[in-house]
Design a protein around this motif. Structure first.
Motif, PDB file in Angstrom:
ATOM      1  N   ALA A 230       0.850  -1.188   0.000  1.00 14.06           N
ATOM      2  CA  ALA A 230       0.000   0.000   0.000  1.00 14.06           C
ATOM      3  C   ALA A 230       0.886   1.239   0.000  1.00 14.06           C
ATOM      4  O   ALA A 230       1.921   1.260   0.679  1.00 14.06           O
ATOM      5  CB  ALA A 230      -0.895   0.010   1.235  1.00 14.06           C
ATOM      6  N   ARG A 231       0.459   2.238  -0.775  1.00 14.55           N
ATOM      7  CA  ARG A 231       1.125   3.544  -0.732  1.00 14.55           C
ATOM      8  C   ARG A 231       0.190   4.500  -0.007  1.00 14.55           C
ATOM      9  O   ARG A 231      -0.953   4.686  -0.407  1.00 14.55           O
ATOM     10  CB  ARG A 231       1.425   4.071  -2.135  1.00 14.55           C
ATOM     11  CG  ARG A 231       2.279   5.343  -2.103  1.00 14.55           C
ATOM     12  CD  ARG A 231       2.591   5.859  -3.493  1.00 14.55           C
ATOM     13  NE  ARG A 231       1.469   6.672  -3.943  1.00 14.55           N
ATOM     14  CZ  ARG A 231       0.920   6.601  -5.141  1.00 14.55           C
ATOM     15  NH1 ARG A 231       1.344   5.756  -6.045  1.00 14.55           N
ATOM     16  NH2 ARG A 231      -0.098   7.388  -5.459  1.00 14.55           N
ATOM     17  N   LEU A 232       0.684   5.056   1.086  1.00 15.07           N
ATOM     18  CA  LEU A 232      -0.085   5.998   1.886  1.00 15.07           C
ATOM     19  C   LEU A 232       0.476   7.398   1.718  1.00 15.07           C
ATOM     20  O   LEU A 232       1.676   7.567   1.462  1.00 15.07           O
ATOM     21  CB  LEU A 232      -0.042   5.619   3.369  1.00 15.07           C
ATOM     22  CG  LEU A 232      -0.523   4.235   3.778  1.00 15.07           C
ATOM     23  CD1 LEU A 232      -0.355   4.041   5.285  1.00 15.07           C
ATOM     24  CD2 LEU A 232      -1.964   4.019   3.379  1.00 15.07           C
ATOM     25  N   GLU A 233      -0.381   8.370   1.899  1.00 15.07           N
ATOM     26  CA  GLU A 233       0.027   9.770   1.943  1.00 15.07           C
ATOM     27  C   GLU A 233      -0.465  10.322   3.268  1.00 15.07           C
ATOM     28  O   GLU A 233      -1.578  10.012   3.695  1.00 15.07           O
ATOM     29  CB  GLU A 233      -0.570  10.557   0.775  1.00 15.07           C
ATOM     30  CG  GLU A 233      -0.233  10.005  -0.599  1.00 15.07           C
ATOM     31  CD  GLU A 233       1.227  10.139  -1.006  1.00 15.07           C
ATOM     32  OE1 GLU A 233       1.945  10.964  -0.393  1.00 15.07           O
ATOM     33  OE2 GLU A 233       1.651   9.409  -1.914  1.00 15.07           O
ATOM     34  N   GLY A 234       0.348  11.113   3.914  1.00 13.32           N
ATOM     35  CA  GLY A 234      -0.032  11.714   5.185  1.00 13.32           C
ATOM     36  C   GLY A 234       1.184  12.148   5.954  1.00 13.32           C
ATOM     37  O   GLY A 234       2.323  12.009   5.494  1.00 13.32           O
ATOM     38  N   ALA A 235       0.935  12.657   7.151  1.00 14.68           N
ATOM     39  CA  ALA A 235       2.022  13.253   7.926  1.00 14.68           C
ATOM     40  C   ALA A 235       2.302  12.531   9.242  1.00 14.68           C
ATOM     41  O   ALA A 235       2.965  13.085  10.106  1.00 14.68           O
ATOM     42  CB  ALA A 235       1.690  14.721   8.202  1.00 14.68           C
ATOM     43  N   MET A 236       1.813  11.307   9.398  1.00 11.10           N
ATOM     44  CA  MET A 236       2.065  10.580  10.643  1.00 11.10           C
ATOM     45  C   MET A 236       3.551  10.256  10.755  1.00 11.10           C
ATOM     46  O   MET A 236       4.163   9.778   9.808  1.00 11.10           O
ATOM     47  CB  MET A 236       1.228   9.303  10.683  1.00 11.10           C
ATOM     48  CG  MET A 236       1.233   8.621  12.045  1.00 11.10           C
ATOM     49  SD  MET A 236       0.227   7.105  12.116  1.00 11.10           S
ATOM     50  CE  MET A 236      -1.423   7.761  11.965  1.00 11.10           C
ATOM     51  N   ALA A 237       4.129  10.537  11.904  1.00  9.30           N
ATOM     52  CA  ALA A 237       5.551  10.274  12.154  1.00  9.30           C
ATOM     53  C   ALA A 237       5.809   8.762  12.102  1.00  9.30           C
ATOM     54  O   ALA A 237       4.927   7.957  12.416  1.00  9.30           O
ATOM     55  CB  ALA A 237       5.957  10.829  13.504  1.00  9.30           C
ATOM     56  N   PRO A 238       7.032   8.368  11.716  1.00 11.81           N
ATOM     57  CA  PRO A 238       7.332   6.933  11.568  1.00 11.81           C
ATOM     58  C   PRO A 238       7.030   6.092  12.805  1.00 11.81           C
ATOM     59  O   PRO A 238       6.442   5.019  12.687  1.00 11.81           O
ATOM     60  CB  PRO A 238       8.823   6.912  11.222  1.00 11.81           C
ATOM     61  CG  PRO A 238       9.099   8.238  10.601  1.00 11.81           C
ATOM     62  CD  PRO A 238       8.168   9.202  11.299  1.00 11.81           C
ATOM     63  N   ASP A 239       7.426   6.546  13.981  1.00 10.57           N
ATOM     64  CA  ASP A 239       7.207   5.739  15.185  1.00 10.57           C
ATOM     65  C   ASP A 239       5.718   5.604  15.507  1.00 10.57           C
ATOM     66  O   ASP A 239       5.261   4.534  15.912  1.00 10.57           O
ATOM     67  CB  ASP A 239       7.970   6.319  16.373  1.00 10.57           C
ATOM     68  CG  ASP A 239       9.472   6.141  16.222  1.00 10.57           C
ATOM     69  OD1 ASP A 239       9.927   4.994  16.027  1.00 10.57           O
ATOM     70  OD2 ASP A 239      10.191   7.157  16.279  1.00 10.57           O
TER      71      ASP A 239
END
Length: 164
Positions: A63-72
């Motif tokens: 899946a390719r996601l777009e967004g700003a959630m931090a990696p951790d």
């Protein structure tokens, strides 16, 4: 661009087939707050690597996601989704009801401790690179180069796309 590997080779707790679990997991990814499911590869079936006698074949996708959630925070969310699908980790490479791998988070490079980005073994896995190239055909590993070149360097694998 955030890339998530999705895989399963055991029935869900409700008896659902691995493909159904993978599809449901893609829906769970789409529902993550602040994230958008931008693309989903075809589903692929592959023999377990390393080979485990009696282990069922895997269903895999990316899946390719777009967004700003931090990696951790995203990794914690992925583990939460795995928990909802009753993922167990009795030993390394054990068969599983669901496996969600954070493959890449933009151009972030992290060597640990903890989360390593990009995923430390994605360049060794045809079952990851084939579907990854469907959702991100121009993706370049920030340390190793173009994904298509990484795929070309791999030996053949018993792997094929599932019918739509």
């Amino acid at each position: 661009m955030i890339l998530i590997g999705i895989g399963a080779n055991l029935p869900g707790a409700d008896g659902s087939a691995p493909l159904a679990t993978c599809r449901a997991a893609a829906g769970a990814l789409a529902a993550l707050p602040g994230m958008r499911l931008a693309a989903l590869s075809r589903w692929w079936e592959s023999a377990p690597i390393p080979p485990l006698p009696g282990s069922p074949w895997y269903v895999n996708g990316v899946a390719r996601l777009e967004g700003a959630m931090a990696p951790d925070a995203l990794l914690a969310a992925l583990h939460g989704i795995e928990d909802r699908f009753h993922r167990e980790r009795p030993y390394v490479n054990a068969p599983r009801t669901l496996d969600l791998d954070l493959l890449a988070h933009g151009q972030t490079v992290r060597s640990g401790p903890g989360l390593i980005l990009p995923h430390p073994r994605l360049q060794d896995r045809r079952f990851v690179l084939e579907p990854l190239l469907e959702v991100a055909p121009g993706w370049v590993h920030p340390l190793l180069g173009p994904a298509h070149a990484l795929l070309e360097a791999l030996p053949p694998q018993d792997l094929h796309p599932l019918p739509a």
